[in-house]
Design an enzyme around this catalytic site. Structure first.
Site, PDB file in Angstrom:
ATOM      1  N   GLY A 238      17.482  12.392 -25.083  1.00  0.00           N
ATOM      2  CA  GLY A 238      16.110  12.855 -25.184  1.00  0.00           C
ATOM      3  C   GLY A 238      15.188  12.096 -26.108  1.00  0.00           C
ATOM      4  N   PRO A 280      22.229   9.622 -24.680  1.00  0.00           N
ATOM      5  CA  PRO A 280      20.898   9.061 -24.435  1.00  0.00           C
ATOM      6  C   PRO A 280      20.865   8.225 -23.161  1.00  0.00           C
ATOM      7  CG  PRO A 280      22.048   7.752 -26.080  1.00  0.00           C
ATOM      8  CD  PRO A 280      22.965   8.909 -25.740  1.00  0.00           C
ATOM      9  N   ARG A 318       6.449   7.788 -11.810  1.00  0.00           N
ATOM     10  CA  ARG A 318       6.218   8.551 -13.036  1.00  0.00           C
ATOM     11  C   ARG A 318       4.736   8.814 -13.349  1.00  0.00           C
ATOM     12  NH1 ARG A 318       7.575   7.644 -17.497  1.00  0.00           N
ATOM     13  NH2 ARG A 318       8.482   9.644 -18.053  1.00  0.00           N
ATOM     14  N   TYR A 322       4.277  12.702 -13.690  1.00  0.00           N
ATOM     15  CA  TYR A 322       4.161  13.223 -15.061  1.00  0.00           C
ATOM     16  C   TYR A 322       2.873  12.787 -15.752  1.00  0.00           C
ATOM     17  CZ  TYR A 322       9.238  13.090 -14.162  1.00  0.00           C
ATOM     18  OH  TYR A 322      10.478  13.188 -13.612  1.00  0.00           O
ATOM     19  N   CYS A 347      -0.480   4.802   0.753  1.00  0.00           N
ATOM     20  CA  CYS A 347      -1.591   5.425   1.455  1.00  0.00           C
ATOM     21  C   CYS A 347      -1.935   6.766   0.851  1.00  0.00           C
ATOM     22  CB  CYS A 347      -1.253   5.579   2.925  1.00  0.00           C
ATOM     23  SG  CYS A 347      -1.030   3.980   3.680  1.00  0.00           S
ATOM     24  N   GLU A 348      -2.268   6.748  -0.386  1.00  0.00           N
ATOM     25  CA  GLU A 348      -2.854   7.888  -1.081  1.00  0.00           C
ATOM     26  C   GLU A 348      -3.446   7.305  -2.356  1.00  0.00           C
ATOM     27  OE1 GLU A 348       0.137  10.467  -3.231  1.00  0.00           O
ATOM     28  OE2 GLU A 348       1.243   9.859  -1.449  1.00  0.00           O
TER      29      GLU A 348
HETATM   30  N1  LLP Z   1      21.927  14.519 -20.688  1.00  0.00           N
HETATM   31  C1  LLP Z   1      21.485  15.427 -19.807  1.00  0.00           C
HETATM   32  C2  LLP Z   1      22.300  16.596 -19.497  1.00  0.00           C
HETATM   33  C3  LLP Z   1      20.232  15.241 -19.194  1.00  0.00           C
HETATM   34  O1  LLP Z   1      19.791  16.144 -18.341  1.00  0.00           O
HETATM   35  C4  LLP Z   1      19.469  14.085 -19.499  1.00  0.00           C
HETATM   36  C5  LLP Z   1      18.174  13.856 -18.855  1.00  0.00           C
HETATM   37  C6  LLP Z   1      19.996  13.160 -20.410  1.00  0.00           C
HETATM   38  C7  LLP Z   1      21.219  13.422 -20.991  1.00  0.00           C
HETATM   39  C8  LLP Z   1      19.279  11.904 -20.788  1.00  0.00           C
HETATM   40  O2  LLP Z   1      18.042  12.130 -21.383  1.00  0.00           O
HETATM   41  P1  LLP Z   1      17.177  10.912 -21.941  1.00  0.00           P
HETATM   42  O3  LLP Z   1      17.884  10.368 -23.160  1.00  0.00           O
HETATM   43  O4  LLP Z   1      17.038   9.893 -20.877  1.00  0.00           O
HETATM   44  O5  LLP Z   1      15.883  11.536 -22.302  1.00  0.00           O
HETATM   45  N2  LLP Z   1      12.839  11.871 -14.609  1.00  0.00           N
HETATM   46  C9  LLP Z   1      12.322  12.183 -15.929  1.00  0.00           C
HETATM   47  C10 LLP Z   1      13.418  12.362 -16.951  1.00  0.00           C
HETATM   48  C11 LLP Z   1      14.382  13.470 -16.632  1.00  0.00           C
HETATM   49  C12 LLP Z   1      15.484  13.583 -17.651  1.00  0.00           C
HETATM   50  C13 LLP Z   1      16.521  14.534 -17.189  1.00  0.00           C
HETATM   51  N3  LLP Z   1      17.669  14.664 -18.016  1.00  0.00           N
HETATM   52  C14 LLP Z   1      11.351  11.084 -16.347  1.00  0.00           C
HETATM   53  O6  LLP Z   1      11.103  10.165 -15.566  1.00  0.00           O
HETATM   54  O7  LLP Z   1      10.781  11.142 -17.433  1.00  0.00           O
END
Ligand code: LLP
Length: 424
Positions: A238, A280, A318, A322, A347-348
């Protein structure tokens, strides 16, 4: 003295390399720097190790599961977090032993679990009670089981990527978690500890700090109430990254000090001494890659000038999903800068990057690079409008470049079609 926390060391291409790669591999093109990625992993692992000896980093493969990326992460000592059978198969294809993989998911099917167990998956992170019964019926004895908890912390991030709050489909809430431990014990499941993941792209580490502390406190409470001793706690991923100059994410060192420090404090004097894990994704790979586009049409309208590039929503959803912002850089800067809106081919509206500074004489054929596209771009790409998904090039540490994923072919684009003959 430059503050390390605001230092911008995102990977970017120089003009000569960009020209060479675009000519060799075409555009749009994802370009990953191997050296940059390796050094991010090393720094993350060292920062964790400094705070908690033996701390284990699993790379969250959903961020980018290009096989070369998985192989590099594994070669740097990461375990691999997979959230589907497909991600597990990708890890296997990259040469990663399933024993080094963690299997996640809030709705794992019997087929997926059967496959993962048959391959010798290293750890299953169970999300709910019915999964525990399923695991019992499938016979999980040979692997390790961790329970995902919902710590009820509410991070400051886009609601779509926030997962730790109380109202969530993920994990065991405070009501069910102790009962789940008891169920594991009565079913004889190989429970070793607990997991949580509270959200993604977190610039403020408060939620992860809270998650780590919650896990530690829960482990103590459960030990006191049931006698179960957790030997493993994983507080997910995260940590945010720098998408634009206004994002100032914590360094790996600061982040680990805060998040691991919270767990250490909560565990102090408890007699528990678990292995700590983190997962991560984005913070390891995002800043190590760029997307290279070629400019096509440049169109002034009364409100602005649109610069259309040869990709868009299909290679980076993204911004649309988002409202994500990115830094866009031209690869020549002869003219003074002016403001543009960079749009895609779809096409949008397909507005990619708003209010971007580019040379005033930007013209068809110019290359643009978009920084920080290593995470959640290739893995979220689609074939919308039947555009082939882009190739990925890997810049090796000796300066050479290899293609590690080729662009989709037209044959592949149509390969799944099963057109009834009478419709032809
Ligand atoms: N562990 C679990 C259980 C997760 O669900 C996630 C991300 C991670 C680890 C890794 O998190 P990170 O370090 O990458 O923040 N598609 C979205 C992001 C969705 C993240 C979902 N889970 C975006 O493009 O921002």
């Amino acid at each position: 003295v430059p503050d390390e926390s605001v230092r911008d060391d995102r990977f970017r291409l120089d003009a000569e390399t960009a020209d060479r790669l675009a000519a060799e591999f075409g555009t749009p093109l994802y370009v990953i720097s191997e050296g940059h990625f390796r050094s991010r992993i090393r720094r993350y692992r060292a920062a964790f190790e400094a705070e908690w000896p033996g701390g284990q980093v699993a790379y969250a493969s959903k961020a980018n599961s290009t096989l070369a990326v998985l192989a590099i992460a594994a070669s740097e000592g990461c375990q691999i977090d997979v959230a589907s059978e497909g991600e597990l198969r990708a890890a296997q294809a990259a040469g990663v032993e399933p024993a080094r993989c963690h299997f996640h998911g809030n709705n794992k099917t019997a087929e997926e679990l059967r496959y993962a167990l048959s391959q010798g998956i290293g750890m299953v992170v169970a999300d709910n009670e019915s999964e525990l019964h399923l695991l019992h019926s499938l016979g999980i004895a040979a692997t390790k089981l961790v329970l995902r908890l919902a710590p009820g912390v509410d991070p400051k991030t886009d609601a779509k990527i926030s997962t730790g709050q109380a109202d969530t489909k993920f994990g065991f809430g405070s009501g069910g978690a102790v009962a789940a431990v008891e169920l594991c014990r009565s079913l004889g499941l190989p429970l070793i500890g607990f997991h949580c993941h509270v959200g993604s792209q977190l610039i403020d580490p408060e939620a992860q700090r809270g998650g780590a502390e919650y896990l530690a406190r829960f482990a103590i409470e459960v030990r006191d109430r049931t006698g179960f001793t957790a030997t493993y706690l994983n507080f997910g991923g995260g940590l945010g990254v720098r998408y634009t100059g206004i994002d100032a994410p914590l360094t790996f060192e600061e982040y680990n000090r805060i998040a691991v420090g919270a767990a250490r404090e909560a565990l102090a004097g408890s007699g528990l001494d678990p292995v700590l894990g983190q997962e991560p994704g984005r913070s390891l790979i995002a800043e190590s890659a760029v997307t290279l586009y070629r400019v096509g049409v440049v169109k002034p309208v009364p409100q602005r000038t649109y610069v259309s590039v040869d990709g868009g929503l299909s290679d980076n959803p993204r911004p649309a999903m988002y409202g994500a912002r990115y830094d866009v850089r031209a690869l020549r800067d002869e003219a003074p800068p002016a403001r543009f809106t960079v749009s895609g081919k779809h096409c949008e509206t397909d507005l990619l990057f708003l209010d971007v500074e580019l040379p005033a004489d930007i013209r068809p054929g110019d290359l643009l690079q978009v920084l920080t596209t290593g995470a959640y771009n290739a893995t979220m790409a689609s074939n919308y409008n039947r555009y082939p998904r882009p190739a990925t090039a890997l810049l090796r540490e000796d300066g050479s470049a290899v293609r590690v994923q080729r662009r989709e072919t037209w044959d592949e684009m149509l390969a799944r079609e099963e057109l009834p003959e009478d419709l032809l």
